[in-house]
Write a protein that holds these residues in place. Structure first.
Motif, PDB file in Angstrom:
ATOM      1  N   THR A 253       0.839  -1.198   0.000  1.00 46.72           N
ATOM      2  CA  THR A 253       0.000   0.000   0.000  1.00 46.72           C
ATOM      3  C   THR A 253       0.873   1.248   0.000  1.00 46.72           C
ATOM      4  N   PRO A 254       0.603   2.203  -0.902  1.00 44.52           N
ATOM      5  CA  PRO A 254       1.380   3.451  -0.879  1.00 44.52           C
ATOM      6  C   PRO A 254       1.092   4.270   0.377  1.00 44.52           C
ATOM      7  N   VAL A 255       2.140   4.815   0.977  1.00 45.27           N
ATOM      8  CA  VAL A 255       2.042   5.595   2.216  1.00 45.27           C
ATOM      9  C   VAL A 255       2.700   6.954   1.994  1.00 45.27           C
ATOM     10  N   PRO A 290      -7.063  -2.687   4.603  1.00 41.78           N
ATOM     11  CA  PRO A 290      -8.267  -2.795   3.776  1.00 41.78           C
ATOM     12  C   PRO A 290      -8.467  -1.714   2.711  1.00 41.78           C
ATOM     13  N   TYR A 291      -7.584  -0.718   2.616  1.00 45.36           N
ATOM     14  CA  TYR A 291      -7.866   0.428   1.743  1.00 45.36           C
ATOM     15  C   TYR A 291      -6.742   0.619   0.725  1.00 45.36           C
ATOM     16  N   ASN A 310      -9.670   8.384   9.867  1.00 46.42           N
ATOM     17  CA  ASN A 310     -10.307   8.339   8.566  1.00 46.42           C
ATOM     18  C   ASN A 310      -9.579   7.355   7.642  1.00 46.42           C
ATOM     19  N   PRO A 311     -10.273   6.386   7.050  1.00 42.11           N
ATOM     20  CA  PRO A 311      -9.580   5.411   6.205  1.00 42.11           C
ATOM     21  C   PRO A 311      -8.920   6.089   5.018  1.00 42.11           C
ATOM     22  N   GLY A 312      -7.656   5.798   4.818  1.00 37.99           N
ATOM     23  CA  GLY A 312      -6.920   6.368   3.698  1.00 37.99           C
ATOM     24  C   GLY A 312      -6.447   7.783   3.917  1.00 37.99           C
ATOM     25  N   LEU A 313      -6.946   8.485   4.951  1.00 35.80           N
ATOM     26  CA  LEU A 313      -6.545   9.865   5.230  1.00 35.80           C
ATOM     27  C   LEU A 313      -6.615  10.121   6.733  1.00 35.80           C
ATOM     28  N   HIS A 346      -7.789   1.121  14.013  1.00 34.23           N
ATOM     29  CA  HIS A 346      -9.156   1.468  13.607  1.00 34.23           C
ATOM     30  C   HIS A 346      -9.428   1.161  12.137  1.00 34.23           C
ATOM     31  N   GLN A 347      -8.399   1.051  11.315  1.00 34.29           N
ATOM     32  CA  GLN A 347      -8.659   0.763   9.908  1.00 34.29           C
ATOM     33  C   GLN A 347      -9.365  -0.578   9.753  1.00 34.29           C
TER      34      GLN A 347
END
Length: 905
Positions: A253-255, A290-291, A310-313, A346-347
């Motif tokens: 996953t890109p971070v 998951p994202y 917030n997922p992804g952010l 939390h993700q």
């Protein structure tokens, strides 16, 4: 019911809404009467929860946002399913001005008349009924991006540059988007942002397309999200910059770390250390991240949350996420890692599987809190996260002893209930401790099996605590629900009394009894006989032999047979590794036996638990203060940072207000005598080659000895270093900056105050600005205190920034505390008007340090009518008054023991 949900007298309204044309059986004649006039549809707003006969199945949102502007425009299209016919659709909306609304169903469109109810609901009234079936509601509207609030879509400045950021948890998506703003409505979203072409835009998902138009605006369309509740939808707009981190996890996953302009160099630690945490969490859950992406974004100014999942952010307070390498501290790095692990947990637990209603907020937050310590402990074993868990357990029990405390699983029936569901000490720390206790009870592997089963069964959906308990019970092979709910559905801390019986010819056994722990002065006598199903595990030893035994204490009394004992135990620790959520009281000479040899047979966690129990029993007058303080001296000397910190906290729990005036110098001398040698060895400056524990201990120990021990030498040295620091920032190490500046200001004059204030006004680094404001709150000269208090209403700083950084210092000493309280009363309306809405109800907390009946009476009289205006205000006032009551009672109860202790040669 909260005032914001009361009904408006809608019967007084007359609405000209058209009805469907009546069916005609023949052509009308000239003499035929006219068709009946349309009947007015009376709005029927929800009272708190939205109904379920209209549900969203997806959102398309387009927002036009310029961070330089206070207003924004939006268009939202909501796909709906209707289970019955209706002429009203109600959504959540707060502060939004609807320009136009249309509902389309069955290929037919009709206008929808918008009406508002309080500041929570927007209703759309239809000319013709629709449903059952599907429909689409399109709403064009305008909203406000506040520069004062820190919820909804808000704006902040970094230097001279504006940024726009969102914070929707728990119920503030309605401030930016008309929507179904409850966690049970979990559907896909697609966002499009129109922003000035020189701005960057970020949201939960990767960018699908980006186009720049001839008008100088850029349209950024994001990919659709998987099903998500409104509270974790997020976006940000501004001249942000990004720092790429290594790809994370199984799916690479890109971070990225997203920072305000010019701050890329401050993101190095976060970029380096986020990907490993993702990998460890994937391993725990058995599910890949998951994202599609992971951006971690810095919010420029202070907000009321550390970070948001917030997922992804994920969004963070900037001082927690970023630091200049030369100014970074070990404490900030470790705090970042714990919070980042919490948000990443939390993700899965919160985003992939979402609570069904806010009464299970505790499960989301306590689980993430519990797992963050486990994951960080795996990643960095030398950080000793178990000691951090014990500190959080002790902190939770300090709040949980109050009669006004809330239970973990609290019904949510109003907006105040939603906000108080995020109680840090109870929802987070007590929930964390209870989960840790039951994990130890059933075993870590079985517990993880239950977590994984729960995640797989409810992925992309909603679940309740009951669902979680079922998964745990199945994995554990025993029903855990009954025992767990005794800790979730009632407030308070169990007090377990332990006695030892060793009769000739019989196996030794422990006698157990439980009741609710209550401090002296508590008004909770009616709940004293409350019971829990308590997992009690003890460790004991005879000679060189040690063993462990456990039982589930389900009644008021019980016993635990020590079947592994080879004789009568020499010692018994009543809470093995401090895993149990209870205070323990040892009968007879068991405490004296345990303390022989300085408790060296005990683990670090058991010694920390012993200090926590001694502090609690002292507060209830069940253990005389001289014996309680004897536990501290009995565990010293030690070089262990965690144990020294625990001992300092224990000693610090005896506030100056509790000590008779003639004895205060003697208590200060006791502190200097007990900890002074250690602090002198530490000094105020780091030395080459010293380890991390030493660097972490120094600020804690120096501040404690200077404050509690009234150490004049430390204050004088700090004043000298403060003056040097103003000329050369290298004069004070980053870890010691805040402590030294605060101590230096204690003896400072007007010239020093003026210099520190000038530096605070121009400081761009958040940590430095916070340290300077703390120092400005530490001056003792009344004229300088008045000048510092004026900063609460100064245009140079946000009032929230000043309150967070400065008021804690003002509350520490009696004269500045009185001046702060007077200033608060004299400027209450002006001050609260400058604060975010959710802070205003917490203002009574500024009186929590008082310890006399006159102030108690004045606090109640001043705040009683004012706090009811704001969510959570009644709870904050009740807990403040109870803490003052307990201080008054303890001051009298502790005096004999303090006199004995401090009169010893």
């Amino acid at each position: 019911m909260n005032a914001r949900f009361r009904r408006t007298p809608w019967a007084l309204l007359t609405l000209a809404l058209a009805c469907a044309t009546p069916q005609q059986t023949s052509a009308p004649t000239a003499s035929a009467p006219p068709s009946p006039a349309p009947t007015a549809e009376t709005p029927r707003p929800p009272t708190f929860r939205l109904g379920t006969h209209v549900k969203p199945t997806g959102y398309q949102v387009e927002l036009t946002v310029d961070p330089d502007q206070e207003t924004f425009d939006g268009v939202v299209e909501i796909a709906l399913t209707l289970s019955e016919s209706t002429r009203q659709v109600w959504l959540h909306g707060n502060g939004l001005k609807v320009k136009e609304a249309t509902l389309t169903a069955g290929g037919q469109s009709q206008p929808a008349r918008a009406v508002t109810e309080g500041d929570s609901f927007i209703g759309f009234l239809l000319e013709r009924p629709v449903g059952p079936g599907t429909a689409t509601l399109r709403v064009a509207y305008q909203g406000t991006a506040s520069a004062k609030e820190t919820t909804g879509l808000f704006r902040q400045k970094d230097g001279d540059t504006w940024y726009a950021v969102t914070q929707f948890q728990p119920d503030d998506a309605r401030r930016a988007i008309p929507c179904f703003d409850e966690p049970g409505f979990k559907v896909p979203w697609q966002l499009t942002l129109r922003v000035p072409q020189n701005q960057q835009a970020f949201s939960n998902t990767p960018v699908a397309s980006e186009e720049t138009g001839p008008d100088g605006w850029k349209t950024v369309r994001f990919r659709p999200t998987p099903p998500l509740p409104s509270e974790v939808i997020a976006f940000a707009v501004g001249p942000f910059e990004t720092v790429d981190a290594a790809p994370a996890g199984e799916k690479r996953t890109p971070v990225r770390i997203v920072v305000p302009k010019g701050r890329k160099a401050e993101a190095a630690y976060a970029a380096q250390n986020t990907p490993p945490l993702v990998g460890l969490l994937e391993e725990y859950f058995g599910i890949p991240y998951p994202y599609e992406k992971l951006d971690v974004l810095a919010i420029p100014k202070p907000v009321l949350f550390a970070a948001m999942e917030n997922p992804g952010l994920i969004t963070f307070q900037m001082p927690l996420l970023l630091a200049r390498p030369e100014q970074d501290t070990l404490q900030r790095q470790r705090s970042f890692a714990r919070v980042q692990a919490h948000e990443l947990a939390h993700q899965w637990f919160g985003n992939l599987v979402t609570l069904a209603w806010w009464d299970d907020t505790w499960l989301n937050e306590s689980f993430a809190d519990w797992l963050s310590l486990k994951i960080v402990g795996q990643w960095q074993p030398s950080w000793n996260m178990d000691a951090q868990r014990e500190r959080k357990r002790a902190q939770a029990m300090t709040t949980d002893r109050l009669v006004t405390t809330r239970r973990i699983h609290q019904p949510v029936e109003s907006e105040s209930d939603i906000l108080t569901a995020f109680d840090g000490d109870i929802t987070y720390s007590k929930g964390n401790a209870v989960l840790a206790m039951f994990e130890a009870w059933v075993g870590p592997e079985r517990f993880r099996e239950g977590v994984r089963a729960h995640m797989h069964e409810h992925a992309l959906g909603n679940a309740t605590a009951t669902d979680f308990f079922q998964s745990l019970s199945k994995a554990a092979g025993t029903d855990m629900s009954a025992a767990l709910t005794t800790f979730l559905d009632q407030p308070g801390v169990p007090l377990v009394t332990v006695g030892l019986q060793c009769a000739a010819g019989t196996t030794p056994k422990l006698t157990l009894a439980q009741r609710r722990f209550l401090p002296v002065g508590s008004r909770g006598e009616s709940t004293a006989e409350q019971t829990w199903q308590v997992p009690v595990c003890v460790r004991y030893g005879t000679g060189k032999q040690e063993a462990r035994a456990c039982t589930l204490l389900t009644g008021k009394t019980g016993e635990l047979v020590l079947t592994g004992a080879t004789g009568c135990p020499d010692w018994v620790h009543p809470n093995a590794d401090a895993r149990g959520y209870y205070h323990a009281k040892l009968e007879g000479d068991l405490l004296a036996r345990l303390m022989r040899g300085g408790g060296k047979q005990l683990t670090l966690l058991e010694r920390l638990g012993l200090l926590s129990d001694a502090q609690a029993l002292m507060a209830s007058n069940a253990l005389p203060v001289d014996e309680a303080l004897g536990v501290v001296t009995g565990l010293l000397p030690t070089d262990d940072r965690d144990l020294l910190t625990g001992a300092l906290n224990m000693v610090g729990s005896v506030r100056r207000d509790l000590i008779p005036e003639p004895l205060r110098p003697k208590y200060a001398a006791f502190v200097r005598r007990t900890f002074g040698d250690k602090v002198r060895a530490l000094g105020l400056r780091p030395r080459p080659g010293e380890d991390e524990d030493t660097r972490l201990l120094r600020p804690t120990a120096v501040k404690a000895v200077a404050d509690l021990g009234r150490d004049e030498a430390l204050q004088a040295q700090s004043l000298e270093l403060t003056r040097k620091w103003l000329e050369d920032r290298r004069a004070i190490s980053p870890e010691m900056m805040e402590v030294v500046l605060r101590l230096g200001a204690r003896k400072g004059d007007a010239a020093l105050h003026q210099r520190l204030l000038a530096e605070a006004r121009k400081a761009r680094d958040p940590a430095e600005r916070s340290a300077l404001l703390s120092a400005l709150g530490s001056f003792q000269d009344p004229a300088l205190v008045r000048t510092s208090l004026g900063l609460l209403l100064s245009d140079d700083f946000s009032s929230l920034d000043v309150i967070i950084s400065m008021t804690g210092e003002l509350m520490n000493e009696e004269a500045p505390r009185e001046m702060l309280y007077t200033y608060l009363k004299d400027h209450y309306d002006a001050l609260t008007d400058r604060l975010p809405h959710e802070v205003r109800g917490a203002m009574p907390v500024l009186g929590v340090a008082f310890c006399d009946p006159a102030h108690r009476q004045d606090l109640e009289a001043f705040f009683k009518e004012r706090t009811v205006r704001y969510p959570g205000g009644a709870k904050y006032l009740a807990q403040t008054l109870e803490r003052v009551d307990l201080c008054i009672a303890q001051r009298e109860a502790l005096q004999p023991g303090l006199t004995r202790f401090l009169s010893r040669p």
